[in-house]
Design a protein around this motif. Structure first.
Motif, PDB file in Angstrom:
ATOM      1  N   ASN A  71      48.661 109.850  40.629  1.00 12.61           N
ATOM      2  CA  ASN A  71      49.383 110.180  41.969  1.00 12.61           C
ATOM      3  C   ASN A  71      50.158 111.504  41.792  1.00 12.61           C
ATOM      4  N   SER A 283      48.942 103.378  47.792  1.00  7.86           N
ATOM      5  CA  SER A 283      49.551 104.967  47.435  1.00  7.86           C
ATOM      6  C   SER A 283      49.023 105.441  49.234  1.00  7.86           C
ATOM      7  N   ASP A 284      49.074 106.920  49.537  1.00  8.33           N
ATOM      8  CA  ASP A 284      48.352 107.508  50.527  1.00  8.33           C
ATOM      9  C   ASP A 284      46.916 108.236  49.663  1.00  8.33           C
ATOM     10  N   THR A 286      42.918 108.381  49.176  1.00 12.28           N
ATOM     11  CA  THR A 286      41.897 108.090  49.923  1.00 12.28           C
ATOM     12  C   THR A 286      40.702 107.981  48.616  1.00 12.28           C
ATOM     13  N   TYR A 292      41.157 106.910  43.367  1.00  7.57           N
ATOM     14  CA  TYR A 292      41.270 105.629  43.560  1.00  7.57           C
ATOM     15  C   TYR A 292      39.962 105.042  42.393  1.00  7.57           C
TER      16      TYR A 292
END
Length: 324
Positions: A71, A283-284, A286, A292
């Protein structure tokens, strides 16, 4: 008056007995099936996203890459698992050096030397130690262990470091080693001990030459379980070691063989495989993105490592198990 003696009725209701036996068998089989189905479900849940991840990221890059950055802030996505594996192995091996000898010696003392009164006190204390939440261990390492090391032995120790986390994980897994090992030692028949004493052996000789070899399968199993527990530890590492994956410096030895100095890993911050998974989960990012899916790839790697360790433990237990 009849001369025939009345014989007792030794028959029982076979229908009720068969019903109880059948019900018990069904309940036990159901519990075993739940365990098996849960394990298979976890594997299947991890497998599909992991395969999608490896369809976009090569397995070679994943296994040999030296940078992990799922990220980045405007940077490149990097999925090298090497620094995470190094951090995991460092914490696990250091914790094993603490838990295995202390846990084994504790088990020998409780099984062979301790009186009933002392055992009644020490055993519950070990159980309490095993029940302390791991976040408390991490907090203790961060607030007390690291400052103590900085003030005495290691003034250059970082605020977040692998050494303090490893010490706490080792202490946390001591009860697992000692409890399982003690149970294995207590299962050794007293006739073996008495035979040793009859030949003039001391308590130390009986403990090291008879009891430990006879219970080695259970002792080794406790080692494997403790190592598996250390590999999967998360909260202690997050609090005391940090959450950033750092690749330590690779040095050249005298004969040109590269190596990593333990101090470059133990005295600095870093991350393990479980910490990397937590960072992705909170975390953000998705669902459906490559990072992910990378979380499932890491989980699958941990699953396979733990499975291999458990298989090895079972093989050792079967190979050296003594039946009395």
């Amino acid at each position: 008056m009849s001369s025939e003696s009345e014989s007792p009725d030794l028959t029982r209701d076979r229908g009720l007995s068969q019903l109880i036996e059948g019900t018990s068998t069904g309940v036990f089989a159901l519990c075993a099936a739940v365990t098996l189905v849960t394990t298979v479900a976890i594997f299947v849940t991890l497998l599909e996203p992991a395969l999608e991840f490896f369809a976009e990221v090569s397995l070679t890059e994943f296994l040999t890459g030296t940078e992990w950055s799922p990220n980045p802030a405007g940077g490149e996505l990097l999925f090298g698992v090497v620094p995470l594996v190094i951090g995991t192995l460092t914490v696990t091996i250091t914790a094993a050096f603490i838990a295995i000898p202390i846990g084994t010696l504790t088990a020998v003392y409780l099984s062979e030397y301790a009186t009933t009164r002392i055992r009644a006190v020490l055993k519950p204390m070990l159980e309490i130690l095993a029940g302390i939440p791991t976040v408390v261990y991490g907090y203790f390492a961060f607030v007390y262990v690291t400052p103590a090391l900085q003030a005495t032995l290691l003034p250059n120790l970082g605020t977040f470091n692998a050494l303090s986390a490893s010490l706490m994980i080792g202490i946390m897994t001591i009860p697992m080693v000692s409890s399982i090992s003690e149970d294995a030692m207590n299962a050794v028949p007293d006739r073996l001990r008495n035979a040793g004493y009859g030949l003039g052996a001391t308590k130390y000789e009986v403990s090291t030459s008879i009891v430990i070899p006879a219970s080695v399968s259970g002792i080794v199993s406790s080692y494997i379980l403790a190592i598996s527990r250390a590999i999967g530890e998360t909260m202690i590492v997050v609090v005391a070691m940090g959450s950033q994956a750092n690749m330590p410096q690779v040095r050249d030895a005298m004969f040109g063989i590269p190596y990593i100095h333990p101090g470059d890993v133990l005295l600095q911050d870093g991350a393990t495989v479980t910490v990397a998974m937590v960072n992705i989960a909170v975390s953000d990012l998705t669902g459906g993105t490559i990072p992910y899916k990378g979380m499932f790839a890491l989980g699958l790697a941990l699953f396979l490592i733990t499975l291999v360790l458990n298989v090895i433990s079972d093989m050792i237990a079967k190979r050296y198990r003594e039946v009395y």
